[in-house]
Design an enzyme around this catalytic site. Structure first.
Site, PDB file in Angstrom:
ATOM      1  N   GLU A 278      13.648   2.163 -32.539  1.00 12.45           N
ATOM      2  CA  GLU A 278      13.687   1.177 -31.447  1.00 12.45           C
ATOM      3  C   GLU A 278      15.013   1.396 -30.805  1.00 12.45           C
ATOM      4  O   GLU A 278      15.317   1.337 -29.779  1.00 12.45           O
ATOM      5  CB  GLU A 278      13.620  -0.173 -31.843  1.00 12.45           C
ATOM      6  N   TRP A 281      14.226   4.086 -28.598  1.00 12.79           N
ATOM      7  CA  TRP A 281      13.658   3.777 -27.330  1.00 12.79           C
ATOM      8  C   TRP A 281      14.547   3.022 -26.319  1.00 12.79           C
ATOM      9  O   TRP A 281      14.380   3.315 -25.169  1.00 12.79           O
ATOM     10  CB  TRP A 281      12.481   2.524 -27.678  1.00 12.79           C
ATOM     11  N   TRP A 309      -0.911  -5.732  -4.882  1.00 11.49           N
ATOM     12  CA  TRP A 309      -0.494  -6.680  -5.550  1.00 11.49           C
ATOM     13  C   TRP A 309      -0.794  -8.137  -4.737  1.00 11.49           C
ATOM     14  O   TRP A 309      -0.856  -7.943  -3.612  1.00 11.49           O
ATOM     15  CB  TRP A 309       0.962  -6.576  -5.781  1.00 11.49           C
ATOM     16  N   ASN A 344       8.840  -9.231 -29.328  1.00 19.43           N
ATOM     17  CA  ASN A 344       8.199  -8.104 -28.525  1.00 19.43           C
ATOM     18  C   ASN A 344       6.742  -7.861 -28.373  1.00 19.43           C
ATOM     19  O   ASN A 344       6.379  -7.591 -27.278  1.00 19.43           O
ATOM     20  CB  ASN A 344       9.012  -7.041 -29.166  1.00 19.43           C
ATOM     21  N   TRP A 362       5.152  -6.364 -10.904  1.00 21.07           N
ATOM     22  CA  TRP A 362       5.775  -6.272 -12.001  1.00 21.07           C
ATOM     23  C   TRP A 362       7.457  -6.695 -11.631  1.00 21.07           C
ATOM     24  O   TRP A 362       7.941  -7.154 -12.416  1.00 21.07           O
ATOM     25  CB  TRP A 362       5.926  -4.925 -12.547  1.00 21.07           C
ATOM     26  N   TRP A 385       8.642  -3.300 -18.338  1.00 20.52           N
ATOM     27  CA  TRP A 385       7.796  -3.855 -17.336  1.00 20.52           C
ATOM     28  C   TRP A 385       6.914  -2.677 -16.694  1.00 20.52           C
ATOM     29  O   TRP A 385       5.656  -2.750 -16.514  1.00 20.52           O
ATOM     30  CB  TRP A 385       8.403  -4.444 -16.151  1.00 20.52           C
TER      31      TRP A 385
END
Length: 483
Positions: A278, A281, A309, A344, A362, A385
Site C-alpha cells: 500500500e 500504491w 455524465w 478502503n 468522478w 477516483w
C-alpha cells in the site's frame, strides 16, 4: 560568519527523518516556518476536515519545537511573497524544504527557487515524501510506469530505501524577533456547528500520535491485514494515511519499522508485504501525478472525455448525506462525515455507486472526498477516483460495477459495520440488512423500519443502473471508434 537557514515545514510535520531539517541543523541557526498557502493551491487547497487535522498537527509540532527551545513561525499567504519577507526580516542566507509532488506545488517551488537564487539566497530541496522519487523508478525502456504491478516490482527490486534519520542532536534556533500569526486566528477548526465533534475520539494528530498508532498496528493487527483489510468491522487497517499525508511519519519510517518487525518474526512476511504494497500504491499515485499533472481535472484516458455524465443534484445530495437506500453505501458516507475517514473497501463501493449507479462525474466525488477526508491526498484521491471510474491508469474495467448488496453481504456478513453507522436498521435480521426493501411489512414493522420515512428507499435500482452504465460505456466506445 554563521549561516541562518529557514526550514520551510510543509507536509513534513515531524522532527525525526526530516532530511531538510537535518541539513539545516548542520550549520548555523535555524528558523522554523510554516505557511498556509491557500492562494497558490487554489481549488486544491486543504479541505475542511484536513484543516481540523492540520490545526492539531501544527499545535503538536509547535510543542515539540518548544521542548527543544525553538518556535514555529506561522504565516498565511503566498509563499513567494512571505519567504522573501522572512528572509528580509531575519537576514537568512538559505532556505530548505522537502519536496511535494502536486502540480501546483511543483510550479510554485520552481519559481520560488529561481526567485531566491536571483536574490542571492541559496535554496535546496530534499526527498522525504516517497519511498523512491518519481524519476528513480522507470520501465526498462526508461519511461514512466502506468501499470501498478510492474511498478511495484521495480520498487522492490531496488531494495530497502535509506534508513530514517534521527532527530538532530542539536538544533540552534534563531533567537531574533520574528513575527508570527496565532494558530487560533487561522480558523482551521469548525465552530457552529462543530461537525468535527467526534474526530477527537478517533484521532491523535501529531508525530507522537503517529508513532503510537504505527506501533500499535505492528504489535498485532497487521497480521490480519492481508485477509482482514477488506472487512470494515474487523479493525485490520493501519489508519496511517492521514499521518503519512501530513508527514507526521515518513514512508521510510513505516517501511523500516515494518521490515524490522518482519525480520524479528513479529509480523508474518505475507502480512508485512501486503501492508508495504500500500506504500507502493501511494508512491504509484504520486508517480502518475508527477508525469501526468493534467489528471487533477482531466481523464487519464481521453476516450472518456465524451462520457455522458449526468447532473443530478438530488442523487448527489443523497449520496453525500448517506441517504441512498443502500445500507453499505450509506454506512460509508456517514462514517466519513462523522470521523473524517472511510474504510478502503467501502470507499471503492461508494465511489463505484456514484460514478456507475448514478453516472455522476468522478470529479464531483473527488471534490467531496477532498473536503471531508482527514487524509485527503490529491494524488491518492485523483488516482483512486479515476481507477474506479475506469478512466485512469491501470484502472478497473468500466464493466466492473460493484453490487452494494453483494459487497455488504460478503464483507460485512454479520452487519456490524452497517449497524454501527446506520442504526435505524439495527433490528433487521441479517438476511435483510443489506436489502431492507425485500423484507415483508411484518419484518420491517417488528424492526421499527418504515421505508421512505425512517430509512430511504433505494434511489436507483441496481439492475437498471448497471444496464444504464454499461450502455453509457458502449456509447462512449462507439463515439471513439467513429471519430
Amino acid at each position: 560568519m554563521s549561516k541562518t537557514t529557514i526550514h520551510w515545514f510543509r507536509r513534513d510535520l515531524r522532527l525525526r527523518d526530516n532530511p531538510a531539517l537535518s541539513d539545516a541543523a548542520q550549520e548555523g541557526s535555524v528558523i522554523c516556518l510554516f505557511i498556509l498557502d491557500d492562494e497558490d493551491a487554489g481549488t486544491q487547497a486543504t479541505g475542511a476536515a484536513s484543516r481540523w487535522w492540520l490545526h492539531h498537527s501544527l499545535a503538536a509540532l509547535t510543542e515539540a519545537l518548544k521542548q527543544r527551545g525553538g518556535r514555529l513561525i506561522l504565516r498565511r499567504g503566498k509563499a513567494g511573497k512571505i519567504i522573501p519577507d522572512v528572509v528580509s526580516e531575519t537576514g537568512a542566507d538559505r532556505i530548505v524544504w522537502n519536496r511535494l509532488y502536486e502540480p501546483w506545488s511543483i510550479q510554485r517551488d520552481k519559481q520560488l527557487k529561481s526567485d531566491l537564487t536571483d536574490l542571492g539566497i541559496e535554496a535546496d530541496s530534499f526527498a522525504s515524501d516517497m519511498i523512491r522519487e518519481p524519476w528513480q523508478v522507470e520501465t526498462k525502456a526508461g519511461k514512466p510506469f502506468s501499470v501498478f504491478s510492474p511498478f511495484w516490482r521495480a520498487v522492490q527490486d531496488q531494495g530497502d530505501p535509506p534508513s530514517p534519520l534521527p532527530i538532530p542532536d542539536r538544533i540552534y534556533f534563531h533567537t531574533g524577533h520574528v513575527t508570527t500569526d496565532r494558530l487560533e486566528d487561522w480558523g482551521l477548526l469548525p465552530t457552529k456547528p462543530n461537525w468535527a465533534a467526534e474526530f477527537e475520539a478517533t484521532w491523535t494528530p501529531g508525530a507522537d500520535g503517529a508513532a503510537a498508532r504505527m506501533a500499535e498496528f505492528l504489535s498485532g493487527p497487521v497480521n490480519d491485514y492481508k485477509d482482514g483489510r477488506d472487512f470494515p468491522a474487523r479493525g485490520a487497517t493501519s489508519l496511517m494515511s492521514a499521518p503519512l499525508h501530513f508527514g507526521e511519519v515518513s514512508p521510510r519510517q513505516v517501511w523500516h519499522a515494518t521490515r524490522s518487525a518482519m525480520e524479528a518474526g513479529d509480523v508474518r512476511d505475507a502480512a508485512g508485504w501486503s501492508f508495504l504494497r500500500e506504500l507502493g500504491w501511494r508512491d504509484f499515485n504520486r508517480h502518475l501525478l508527477f508525469y501526468n499533472p493534467h489528471t487533477v481535472t482531466e481523464n487519464f484516458r481521453d476516450n472518456f472525455d465524451s462520457f455522458p455524465w449526468r447532473d443530478d443534484e438530488t442523487a448527489l445530495e443523497g449520496w453525500t448525506r448517506g441517504r441512498t437506500g443502500y445500507p453499505l453505501v450509506d454506512a460509508g458516507m456517514r462514517e466519513l462525515w462523522r470521523t473524517g475517514i472511510m474504510h478502503n473497501r467501502v470507499r471503492m463501493v461508494v465511489a463505484s455507486f456514484l460514478v456507475k449507479h448514478l453516472l455522476i462525474d468522478w470529479r464531483q466525488g473527488e471534490a467531496w472526498f477532498r473536503d471531508t477526508l482527514v487524509d485527503a491526498d490529491l494524488a491518492n484521491n485523483v488516482g483512486g477516483w479515476q481507477w474506479t471510474a475506469g478512466c485512469g491508469a491501470d484502472a478497473a474495467p468500466y464493466f466492473r460495477i460493484f453490487n452494494p448488496v453483494a459487497q455488504g453481504e460478503k464483507f460485512d456478513p454479520k452487519g456490524d459495520y452497517i449497524r454501527r453507522w446506520v442504526p435505524e436498521l439495527g433490528a433487521l435480521p441479517d438476511k435483510y440488512l443489506n436489502k431492507p426493501w425485500e423484507a415483508s411489512d411484518k419484518v420491517l414493522a417488528e424492526a421499527g423500519v418504515a421505508l421512505g420515512k425512517t430509512y430511504p428507499k433505494p434511489i436507483v435500482d441496481h439492475a437498471d443502473a448497471r444496464k444504464r452504465a454499461l450502455a453509457a460505456f458502449e456509447e462512449t466506445k462507439l463515439k471513439q471508434e467513429t471519430n
